[in-house]
Design an enzyme around this catalytic site. Structure first.
Site, PDB file in Angstrom:
ATOM      1  N   GLU A 131      36.285  48.630  33.919  1.00 48.90           N
ATOM      2  CA  GLU A 131      35.044  48.620  34.712  1.00 48.90           C
ATOM      3  C   GLU A 131      34.992  47.402  35.651  1.00 48.90           C
ATOM      4  O   GLU A 131      33.917  47.031  36.123  1.00 48.90           O
ATOM      5  CB  GLU A 131      33.818  48.621  33.787  1.00 48.90           C
ATOM      6  CG  GLU A 131      33.751  49.761  32.799  1.00 48.90           C
ATOM      7  CD  GLU A 131      33.659  51.161  33.431  1.00 48.90           C
ATOM      8  OE1 GLU A 131      33.578  51.251  34.678  1.00 48.90           O
ATOM      9  OE2 GLU A 131      33.671  52.143  32.680  1.00 48.90           O
TER      10      GLU A 131
ATOM     11  N   HIS B 156      28.020  44.992  30.214  1.00 50.27           N
ATOM     12  CA  HIS B 156      27.894  46.436  30.007  1.00 50.27           C
ATOM     13  C   HIS B 156      28.048  46.744  28.526  1.00 50.27           C
ATOM     14  O   HIS B 156      28.898  46.155  27.857  1.00 50.27           O
ATOM     15  CB  HIS B 156      28.976  47.177  30.806  1.00 50.27           C
ATOM     16  CG  HIS B 156      29.135  48.613  30.417  1.00 50.27           C
ATOM     17  ND1 HIS B 156      28.127  49.534  30.565  1.00 50.27           N
ATOM     18  CD2 HIS B 156      30.172  49.286  29.849  1.00 50.27           C
ATOM     19  CE1 HIS B 156      28.550  50.711  30.128  1.00 50.27           C
ATOM     20  NE2 HIS B 156      29.781  50.586  29.681  1.00 50.27           N
TER      21      HIS B 156
ATOM     22  N   HIS C 269      26.718  49.881  25.144  1.00 51.51           N
ATOM     23  CA  HIS C 269      26.216  51.211  24.777  1.00 51.51           C
ATOM     24  C   HIS C 269      25.144  51.099  23.696  1.00 51.51           C
ATOM     25  O   HIS C 269      25.367  51.550  22.560  1.00 51.51           O
ATOM     26  CB  HIS C 269      27.368  52.083  24.254  1.00 51.51           C
ATOM     27  CG  HIS C 269      28.576  52.152  25.140  1.00 51.51           C
ATOM     28  ND1 HIS C 269      29.844  52.415  24.658  1.00 51.51           N
ATOM     29  CD2 HIS C 269      28.713  52.008  26.486  1.00 51.51           C
ATOM     30  CE1 HIS C 269      30.715  52.428  25.667  1.00 51.51           C
ATOM     31  NE2 HIS C 269      30.061  52.180  26.787  1.00 51.51           N
TER      32      HIS C 269
ATOM     33  N   GLU D 151       5.623  42.737  26.194  1.00 51.61           N
ATOM     34  CA  GLU D 151       6.275  41.754  27.056  1.00 51.61           C
ATOM     35  C   GLU D 151       7.394  42.315  27.941  1.00 51.61           C
ATOM     36  O   GLU D 151       8.010  41.572  28.705  1.00 51.61           O
ATOM     37  CB  GLU D 151       6.765  40.572  26.217  1.00 51.61           C
ATOM     38  CG  GLU D 151       5.569  39.767  25.744  1.00 51.61           C
ATOM     39  CD  GLU D 151       5.910  38.563  24.901  1.00 51.61           C
ATOM     40  OE1 GLU D 151       7.035  38.484  24.395  1.00 51.61           O
ATOM     41  OE2 GLU D 151       5.028  37.714  24.750  1.00 51.61           O
TER      42      GLU D 151
ATOM     43  N   HIS E 159      25.486  57.245  29.139  1.00 46.35           N
ATOM     44  CA  HIS E 159      26.641  56.400  28.855  1.00 46.35           C
ATOM     45  C   HIS E 159      26.208  55.037  28.277  1.00 46.35           C
ATOM     46  O   HIS E 159      26.615  54.698  27.173  1.00 46.35           O
ATOM     47  CB  HIS E 159      27.462  56.206  30.141  1.00 46.35           C
ATOM     48  CG  HIS E 159      28.663  55.316  29.979  1.00 46.35           C
ATOM     49  ND1 HIS E 159      29.858  55.549  30.594  1.00 46.35           N
ATOM     50  CD2 HIS E 159      28.852  54.170  29.271  1.00 46.35           C
ATOM     51  CE1 HIS E 159      30.734  54.605  30.269  1.00 46.35           C
ATOM     52  NE2 HIS E 159      30.138  53.754  29.469  1.00 46.35           N
TER      53      HIS E 159
HETATM   54  O1  2HA Z   1      35.395  49.532  28.528  1.00 37.44           O
HETATM   55  O2  2HA Z   1      32.534  50.815  27.942  1.00 37.44           O
HETATM   56  O3  2HA Z   1      32.575  52.110  30.239  1.00 37.44           O
HETATM   57  C1  2HA Z   1      34.831  50.524  27.773  1.00 37.44           C
HETATM   58  C2  2HA Z   1      33.609  51.051  28.414  1.00 37.44           C
HETATM   59  C3  2HA Z   1      33.779  51.826  29.626  1.00 37.44           C
HETATM   60 ZN    ZN Z   2      30.925  52.038  28.681  1.00 30.73          ZN
END
Ligand code: 2HA
Ligand code: ZN
Length: 270
Positions: free
Chosen positions: A116, A139, A141, A169, A210
């Site tokens: 990414e 980033h 999940h 908040e 995602h």
């Molecule tokens: O690198 O989360 O979006 C692993 C991820 C890709």
């Molecule tokens: Zn990811």
């Protein structure tokens, strides 16, 4: 020269990836972080003239030429970063041509930065224009936020309002709201362009079905941002199927935003 493993930036990266793993936001190789470093600080630990190898970036990041980033490695697990930073992390400098990264440390087993990387670098470019102090792009999940993606409309205003209404908040922590992208193929320049476009206005961008991107001036602020969004999503998912008896009203939202003097998205209030 000092040992880079003792640096504040490596320690912060280890602590943050470990925390994110502990919270279940980064299963397997999920998630990635890029951290813009201070050149003078890096020079205390590494010879900046010694390039281990060059890695093609796959797009042009001329605006970031000369800048040095600490970045998680592709295919690597957040779970393992603390035990082996030199394999799981890398420090790269963007070359003057904007198309190549110079490896200064890390990716010891021959690896490279996260798949990414385009979304990260394009987001840095967008956020640095909005706030020159921005240093971190993250980033991951987060479980409840991902769950919410399956039952909530994927649209900036509606999604932001639902999150703001879940914790008093929230509007103080992310007054600019959250941007939401539809499902897109990850690891591509296209999703990078779309993310950066949202990052012009938002420090949080949801990748539909995602995960999420967060940006901030340091590791704590960025982590706290995602943590707050995830907390709101958790409350949403714990209550969405139940009859709603009470709600944080738009008037309440304006009251708290004014009290904390935050510049919130006025057009997101009814
Ligand atoms: O690198 O989360 O979006 C692993 C991820 C890709
Ligand atoms: Zn990811």
């Amino acid at each position: 020269m000092k040992d880079v493993l003792t640096s504040k930036f490596i320690k912060e990266m280890c602590l943050t990836t470990a925390n994110m793993y502990r919270l279940g936001w980064d299963e397997r190789n999920g998630g990635n972080i890029s951290y813009l470093l201070d050149e003078k600080e890096v020079a205390e630990y590494l010879d900046l003239n010694k390039v281990i190898r060059e890695i093609p970036i796959g797009f042009e990041a001329k605006e970031l030429a000369g800048k040095i980033f600490l970045v998680t490695g592709t295919g690597k697990y957040f779970k393992n970063v603390t035990d082996d930073p030199e394999n799981n992390l890398g420090i790269v400098r963007i070359k003057a041509d904007g198309k190549t990264a110079e490896l200064l440390w890390g990716y010891k087993d021959g690896g490279k930065f996260t798949s990414e990387f385009p979304a990260h670098m394009m987001s840095h470019i967008a956020r640095l224009k909005a706030d020159p102090k921005n240093r971190v792009v993250m980033h991951c999940h987060p479980t409840y936020l991902l769950a919410m993606n399956f039952v909530h409309e994927l649209e900036d205003r509606a999604f932001t309002r639902s999150l703001w209404q879940m914790c008093t908040e929230c509007i103080v922590v992310f007054p600019d709201g959250v941007g939401v992208l539809p499902w897109m193929l990850c690891g591509t320049n296209e999703i990078g362009v779309a993310t950066a476009s949202k990052m012009k206005d938002y420090r949080v961008v949801v990748w539909g079905l995602h995960g999420v991107y967060g940006a901030g001036k340091d590791m704590d602020e960025t982590f706290g941002l995602i943590e707050t969004v995830e907390k709101a999503a958790q409350v949403y998912m714990l209550t969405a199927h139940l009859p709603r008896k009470n709600t944080i009203t738009d008037e309440n939202l304006v009251t708290i935003a004014n009290h904390f003097k935050v510049n919130y998205r006025k057009d997101f209030i009814d």
